[in-house]
Design a protein around this motif. Structure first.
Motif: not given
Lengths: 572, 1029
Positions: B478-488, B497-500, B391-396
């Motif tokens: 090696l991998g990760y998943a990252k969720i970024n949220y822009e509140f304002t 969360v990442g793993a090696d 969404s405009e605020k949520l990035t994975v």
């Protein structure tokens, strides 16, 4: 609203992060290790015996094989087609005779100095106030301590001793040999007193039986061993400058009872697999690396032959023999030395009692030399400390290897020759020596004969008539001749125990043929700092110069330079 | 198959959400290198509407078609954009040069000018144009303050230190972080530096007979995936990474999908031919033998393997194989052992970016041969990176990398028992091809299996390199998943969360008949390392007044690292022709290392204050909780503070001369914890007792339940200047770092029952100077020349150990002639050895000092310098890198061994004998005894002082000539580039004979300053072809 929930969740997450250290102590406990609650003293008793008497390849190879065994005059490495191999330069006729910090450090100093921590932790555990306190175990530890310090001081001379058992002293001073010997005797006296009439150590699960590899837990045998060791030290110290205890100690030891019928031997573990990390045998050095073999010496073989000793064929194997062709050099530095070298080969064969054209044939041409001898028949010892220059002449097939039982490797299920700690033979010889020296009363020859019987019994034989009729067969002659015979027999009884054999030679000067010196670098090497003199001690480990510099320097200024020719206090 | 499925899923994912932002204009702002710019301001012209870009450079804004957006960012030229329908902009801002943006700790992009500490950044091109199998080696000479030492051969690791050695016994190597995830650099269990005697445990390579140097972490990273590398040099820069970052951080940012909506395809092929850069110089006058004469009879068993024989005059003489042969020199016998190693690296990447996100997939295949037959490296690297704007605020943002590698025949090359030694010491009359018959044909009896070589118990190099087997397989995820949220527009948060996960399997087989292990032996080792990281970061960015901007970060991390492994070793093959465990007669007790877990929980925060674009203040604070420390000590906190001021407006407001004048200062502290199980005393059960009895013993090290973390503190000052329209830039840094409470195994009196006490002791300091000078020498439309020069010097000092301990021995060579030590008042890595005493023994042989007691030098160089240049003329480009290492010493045990074997050119001296000048200890007078050359060199080779060389060397490290092929639309080719590249081309100067002074015996601290039969340094020549479709 949504944001607030997210912030709330975020804060909760943060709180979790901060508080989540509950399992930290738990995960930091090693799953494959034991805590103090799981242990018993008997497990440690085996360890202190094995570490000293059946160590890993490193002390056995870099220590015994390279140094004391050769210095005792009983074995010889070197140029006979046998060069042990880390790197081909390393293992040669000079090896052991030329100081090498790597071998000395790893093989002798680190091993012996490091053993103190095993021993002390054992004594701390079983001593007063220890987690596994037990008097009998403690007494056993004191006797091991005596044996250990005897080895340690007779290899290096002054060593950390009185302060070495004090955990609060980081840099212990070095004590002279007299102090060490006196301390050993005090420890042995304490052990003898503790044991008294007790026969067993420990109770319940902790009863010491087979975990005592030497005496299976028989504390009376340990008491006898303590007396034998006390006698050995008293005799070695006897006559040393400033000593005043040997006379008393000799008579105390004899009256309290030495090892008269039992030998203190440490069994070899025929199924040992971990020769680098566990324990090893001579055979592991001998077989596991190509050409890593040594020979019996000219001194040993000729002494056995001269007295028709029945142990000759048991201690050594006959030379492989056959036709041996030695090509003479036609160029290079060797040309000028041909005559000397050929003469040396000849004298070596003749000195070993071989008769030309009966036991061997000798055909010499300008180009080569051909020696023929029957296969697996003749016993010939290899001269010690051969010069690299004579390398091409000393053919492996001419010389006797040690017996198979000595060079048996582990893990083949076959019996290994045990490590000798103390023998009943030595006890009897020592009593004879004490009598000859006027420190005890009785008939010296009786004890000498008992000693011979016990010494031969280790090799499953007995004195033969022929042997008994030889000069060695009875304790006759002048006092010096008697002492020479006793020393020679003690030296033979300690075959494979190079540390003790070497100490006997240094203490008594006998057998004279085992005093290895050189004045002709073309034949017997005098490379390195020793310049042809006898090896009297080993140098201190290099680490002590960084870890305890002041005290080691104090020891050196008292004892003499830290080299291999500095004579020790007890040495003749 | 699985991968395809995954790819499909991702693509579906991305397309599903691609149609959301209907009335909102969105976009991504990057700089010219594709680095996302956070905090860029986007305003709608003539309105009050405005926003700033988030951490990934993304923004979204309400705007109507036809509106004009103004995008501005400090240090970049403003851009105006007219909004059209369905707009999703990929906006690239052009820098006005001074405002370089760099990736800093936690992946935060920052304007370089705002930093109060030194960070160096290099682009991916710098490491993937001229590839080395280990990415680390490509950093040499490119960053001031970074030192890379190589060891081993194909697939081996390198030692990476930044600003010197900080720790005495612990780790001094830099932390490697890939896309924000610290990666594990552990070597196989048991291969922990091999410093059994000394108790030191700095990772990497055993100083024993056959060092086997594992690849480590950075070697698993594919250079083609690298977008940029930031080197965070001091604690100030790296404090936010916590305990492991005390030695600095190498921060690798990998590529994301970029470019336009169009699918981009890049195909890259690199082919290199490797050959030895140089070999020792051998003599060709004397052959195998001793005492100046050829050997006489192999069957006599008195065969010398050395070249102390007679003159090579072509006469018929006994040969090692039992025949008689012409006694003639074989000048190329060493050279001919080596073949040409062909390395071929092919990578394919596909990427696409849109408003909905971006995706990039790459596959790289590395198929490399070494300069020795049968030694090969094969690896496959799959990398998938997908960013979805949900969404405009949520990035994975997700990433998955799978790396699999097999290296065959790598081990057993170096050290005393490696085959390089047996090759170099080969007698000068031995033909290399003769040695190819290393075993009797159709052997029957055990003795017939024995190796055939030129000497007794000497390995045959062909047997060792091609008959014995060694393989190391590495598999890494090696991998990760990252969720970024822009509140304002001012508050942003992400969680990741990442793993090696690394699996290493190491097999080694000595076949029956091996010169040392005659009955054969086999070892099989498996190790697994897992590192899991969960983290979050909340960022607030607020412009308080038009002059004061504040960015605040608060974050936390849960790190769990585990290791486990198993080692099986056995010897004596039952049937001597097949090699597997069940075929062994003797299987030693297996060694199991159960899973050891270390957890570190951390919370941290950072505040950046920017005032009026001229004064910047950064502060950070971090608290770690480590499971390896006791409850009282496990929580520890450290801080950093840095300040930078841009002074141009006061000094040169018109920018007549200076475009940038910046001064900076920082103060920082980082704690350094320890390994698991270091607190409570336990007893180990030996795998095998004695006589079937259980035996116990104390551990030699007395552990310490009060162990504290080590603390590294640093003070740093710097000045950055940019002059003459930014044509010249200068960055100078001075620093002073101190490490105290070093975790160290202090040797203790044996009376304690232990050999060592683990304690916090001492103080080590590193002081240094770093200079980076850049210049644009020519800047014309068709011709440009950029040059940069890096210089760094570091002075390491062991200020204090502990009372009663003046020095500590890391390592002693196997011959006992040299020690690597740390001495109070000296520095880590001091080399002590033996020197000629001026005396001879009675026989005239020179005598060396008794033990390794003389200080001969130090393993750490005085300074490092690199000079890199890029010249472009139209479509042609030329780049080269010259680098220098000056000062520091290295013991060439190689040279000593070559002299002893009589094969070196040096050993031609005194073949007719020499009377050594000195006092004869036998006579006490001047020596008159003449000794042979053989005796002389044998004795001299034991005196290590004769073989300690300066590490000084200057070499042409890298050279590339490239041509950009114009666009060929007919085949869809957007751009293409062809390059001719070379690495390690030649030395301008070098002090050491025989060796590359940068090739050490291993990567652990205790073997720095020692070189012993290293694999020859490789000269690589290659061709790169890059095509973008």
């Amino acid at each position: 609203m949504k944001n607030r929930i997210l912030i709330l969740y975020g804060s909760l997450f943060l709180a979790t992060v901060l508080s989540c250290t509950d399992d930290f102590d738990e995960i930091n406990i090693q799953p494959d290790a034991l805590s103090a609650d799981d242990i018993s003293a008997k497990f440690f008793a085996t360890n202190i015996q094995q570490k000293l008497l059946r160590p890993t390849m490193v002390p056995l190879w870099f220590g015994d094989v390279i140094h004391p065994d050769q210095f005792s005059g009983q074995t010889a490495n070197g140029y006979s087609g046998h060069s042990l191999g880390l790197d081909d330069h390393a293992w040669n006729g000079d090896l052991g005779w030329v100081y090498n910090s790597f071998y000395t450090d790893l093989g002798s100093w680190d091993w012996l100095a490091g053993y103190n921590s095993d021993l002390t932790s054992y004594l701390n555990n079983v001593g007063e106030g220890g987690t596994l306190e037990d008097e009998m175990y403690f007494a056993l530890g004191l006797i091991m301590k005596g044996y250990y310090y005897q080895l340690f001081t007779e290899t290096f001379g002054m060593i950390p001793y009185t302060e070495a058992s004090d955990p609060d002293i980081k840099l212990p001073k070095y004590d002279d040999q007299l102090t060490v010997y006196k301390g050993i005797i005090a420890d042995l006296d304490q052990a003898i007193e503790i044991i008294g009439n007790n026969t067993e150590a420990g109770s319940g699960f902790g009863v010491l039986r087979e975990n005592d590899v030497i005496f299976k837990g028989n504390m009376q045998n340990w008491k006898q061993a303590a007396n034998s060791l006390k006698l050995r030290i008293a005799l070695r110290a006897h006559g040393g400058a400033g000593e005043d205890f040997s006379t008393t100690a000799v008579s105390e030891a004899i009256s309290s009872g030495v090892l008269a019928d039992t030998d203190a031997l440490f069994e070899g573990y025929a199924d040992e697999k971990d020769i680098w990390g566990g324990s090893s045998s001579y055979g592991d050095v001998w077989h596991n690396f190509s050409n890593s073999q040594w020979k019996t010496t000219e001194a040993l073989i000729n002494i056995l032959k001269t007295s028709a000793d029945p142990r000759l064929t048991l201690m050594a194997k006959p030379a492989v023999g056959g036709t041996i062709k030695i090509t003479k050099p036609t160029a290079g530095d060797g040309v000028a030395l041909i005559a000397d070298h050929v003469a040396f080969v000849k004298s070596t064969l003749d000195d070993s009692g071989l008769v030309l054209d009966t036991d061997y044939t000798w055909v010499e041409t300008a180009a080569d030399l051909t020696i023929t001898m029957p296969e697996n028949t003749n016993y010939v010892g290899l001269p010690s400390r051969l010069s690299p220059k004579i390398k091409g002449y000393m053919h492996a097939k001419m010389f006797s290897d040690p017996a198979d039982i000595i060079t048996q490797k582990t893990n083949e299920g076959k019996p290994l020759f045990p490590t000798i700690l103390m023998t009943s033979a030595d006890s009897h010889f020592m009593i004879a020596e004490a009598i000859v020296k006027g420190l005890a009363t009785g008939d010296a020859n009786t004890y000498y004969q008992l000693g011979l019987e016990k010494a031969m019994a280790i090799w499953n034989t007995a004195p033969t008539t022929e042997f008994l009729e030889s000069t060695m067969g009875s304790l006759t002659g002048t006092m010096e001749e008697k002492l020479e015979k006793i020393a020679t027999q003690r030296w033979l009884a300690n075959y494979t125990n190079g540390y003790e054999g070497w100490a006997i030679v240094r203490d008594t000067g006998y057998p004279a043929s085992a005093v290895i010196t050189s004045d002709n670098n073309d034949i017997i090497s005098f490379a390195g700092e020793m310049n042809g003199k006898q090896a009297q001690r080993l140098r201190y480990g290099t680490s002590v110069y960084s870890s305890n510099n002041t005290n080691v320097n104090a020891a050196i200024s008292a004892q003499g330079p830290d080299n291999m020719t500095t004579k020790l206090w007890f040495a003749k | 198959m699985k991968l395809n499925l995954l790819l499909t899923l991702y693509l579906t994912f991305v397309t599903t959400f691609s149609l959301i932002a209907q009335n909102i204009v969105a976009g991504t702002i990057t700089d010219e290198d594709g680095v996302f710019l956070p905090g860029a301001s986007i305003t709608v012209l003539d309105s009050n509407v405005g926003t700033i870009s988030d951490f990934d450079g993304k923004f979204s804004i309400q705007a109507n078609t036809g509106d004009t957006l103004i995008v501005s960012y400090v240090g970049y030229t403003n851009q105006e954009i007219v909004v059209s329908e369905n707009s999703n902009f990929q906006i690239t801002l052009r820098s006005n040069l001074l405002d370089e943006v760099v990736v800093t700790a936690l992946g935060i992009s920052r304007e370089k000018k705002s930093l109060g500490y030194s960070v160096s950044e290099i682009s991916g091109d710098n490491v993937n144009t001229i590839k080395d199998n280990n990415l680390a080696n490509s950093l040499t000479g490119k960053v001031a303050g970074l030192q890379i030492s190589t060891a081993g051969s194909l697939g081996s690791g390198s030692r990476i230190t930044i600003r010197g050695n900080n720790s005495l016994g612990g780790n001094s190597q830099a932390l490697i972080v890939v896309d924000g995830m610290p990666i594990n650099s552990s070597l196989p269990l048991g291969n922990d530096g091999g410093q059994r005697e000394s108790g030191a445990n700095d990772s990497g390579g055993s100083p024993s007979f056959e060092p086997s140097i594992g690849g480590g972490g950075i070697a698993d990273i594919n250079p083609d995936d690298v977008e940029s590398i930031s080197v965070l040099k001091g604690p100030a820069a790296s404090a936010l990474y916590g305990s492991r970052a005390g030695n600095g951080v190498i921060l690798i940012t990998t590529k994301k999908g970029s470019g336009s909506d169009r699918l981009g395809v890049t195909l890259k092929t690199n082919v290199y031919a490797d050959s030895p850069m140089f070999l020792p110089v051998f003599q060709n006058q004397y052959g195998q033998g001793m005492l100046g004469a050829p050997n006489l009879d192999r069957s006599a068993g008195t065969w010398a393997s050395t070249s102390w024989g007679g003159l090579l005059n072509g006469s018929q003489q006994p040969y090692y194989d039992g025949t008689t042969k012409a006694y003639s020199a074989q000048p190329n016998n060493v050279k001919d052992f080596f073949t040409s190693g062909i390395r071929s690296i092919t990578s394919l990447s596909v990427d696409k970016a849109s408003q909905a996100g971006s995706i990039r997939f790459s596959y790289t295949n590395n198929s490399s041969g070494a300069i020795v037959d049968k030694s090969k490296l094969n690896s496959h690297n799959f990398n998938l990176r997908a960013v979805a704007n949900l969404s405009e605020k949520l990035t994975v943002d997700t990433k998955a990398t799978y790396f699999t590698q097999i290296v065959n025949q790598r081990a057993s090359t170096t050290g005393a028992q490696g085959y390089i030694g047996n090759l170099y010491k080969m007698p000068r009359n031995v033909g290399i091809d003769d040695l190819r018959d290393y075993q009797m044909e159709n052997p029957g009896t055990p003795s017939e299996f024995a190796v055939i070589s030129y000497g007794n118990q000497i390995g045959n190099p062909f047997w060792q390199s091609q008959h014995d087997e060694n393989s190391v397989r590495r598999n890494r995820f090696l991998g990760y998943a990252k969720i970024n949220y822009e509140f304002t527009d001012w508050l942003n948060a992400f969680a990741r969360v990442g793993a090696d996960v690394t699996n290493i399997r190491d097999n080694a087989i000595y076949k029956p008949g091996h010169h040392f292990q005659t009955t054969g032996s086999m070892s099989l080792q498996e190790s697994q390392f897992v590192e899991l990281n969960s983290e979050f970061l909340v960022t607030a960015n607020h412009q308080f007044t038009d002059k004061l901007n504040v960015i605040a970060n608060v974050g936390g991390n849960l790190s769990k690292r585990s290791s486990e492994g198993m080692l099986l070793f056995g010897s004596d093959f039952k049937i001597p022709t097949k090699f597997f465990l069940a075929n062994l007669n003797l299987l030693a007790a297996p060694v199991e290392s159960p899973m050891a877990i270390k957890k570190v929980n951390s919370v941290y925060g950072a505040v950046n204050l920017a005032y009026d674009d001229f004064l910047y203040l950064d502060g950070s604070i971090r608290n770690d909780y480590s499971s390896t420390l006791s409850e009282d000590n496990r929580s520890y906190m450290y801080n950093s503070l840095s300040l930078s001021a841009i002074l141009n407006r006061f000094i040169d407001p018109e920018q007549k001369f200076f475009n940038l004048v910046k001064v900076r200062a920082s103060l920082a502290e980082v704690g350094n914890d320890t390994d698991p199980y270091q607190l409570v005393q336990t007893y180990n059960v030996p795998g095998q007792g004695y006589l079937g009895l259980t035996t116990l013993r104390n551990s030699p090290v007395k552990l310490n339940s009060n162990l504290k973390p080590e603390t590294v503190t640093s003070t740093e000052f710097g000045i950055e200047l940019s002059m003459l329209q930014n044509k010249i830039t200068l960055d100078v840094t001075v620093y002073d770092m101190e490490t105290k409470d070093l975790i160290f195994d202090v040797p203790v009196p044996a009376a304690t029952g232990f050999l060592f006490n683990r304690e916090n002791i001492g103080l080590v300091s590193n002081k240094g100077l770093e200079i980076a000078l850049g210049a644009t020498l020519i800047d014309k439309a068709n011709l440009s020349w950029n040059t940069s020069l890096f210089y760094s010097s570091n002075e390491n000092k062991v200020e204090k150990l502990i009372d009663g301990l003046e020095s500590f021995v890391y390592n002693t060579t196997t011959d006992g002639n040299l020690q690597v030590k740390a001495t109070e008042g000296g520095s880590i890595g001091d080399l002590y050895g033996r020197v000629f005493t001026g005396e001879t023994d009675a026989g005239g042989l020179p005598l060396g000092s008794a033990g390794p007691t003389e200080l001969l030098g130090n393993a750490q160089p005085d300074f490092l310098a690199g000079w890199s240049n890029t010249i472009k003329y139209k479509d042609l480009s030329l780049s080269f890198l010259i680098d220098a290492r000056v000062g520091g010493q290295v013991y060439s045990q190689t040279s000593a061994d070559l002299d002893r074997a009589g094969v070196s050119e040096r050993s031609l001296q005194y073949r007719d004998g020499i009377v050594v000048n000195g006092t004869n200890t036998g006579t006490g007078a001047a020596n008159t005894v003449k000794i042979s050359g053989e005796e002389y060199w044998t004795a001299m080779s034991e005196i290590s002082g004769n073989y300690v060389y300066d590490q000084d060397n200057i070499r042409l490290r890298e050279l590339s000539i490239g041509y950009s092929i114009p666009k060929v639309s007919s085949i869809g080719l957007n751009s293409a580039n062809i390059q001719l590249v070379g690495r390690n081309l030649f030395f301008f100067s070098k002090s050491a004979d025989d060796i590359d002074p940068e090739a050490m015996l291993g990567t652990s601290i205790g073997v720095q300053g020692m070189s012993h039969f290293a694999m020859p340094t490789l000269r690589s020549l290659g061709l790169n072809l890059t095509m973008n479709f």
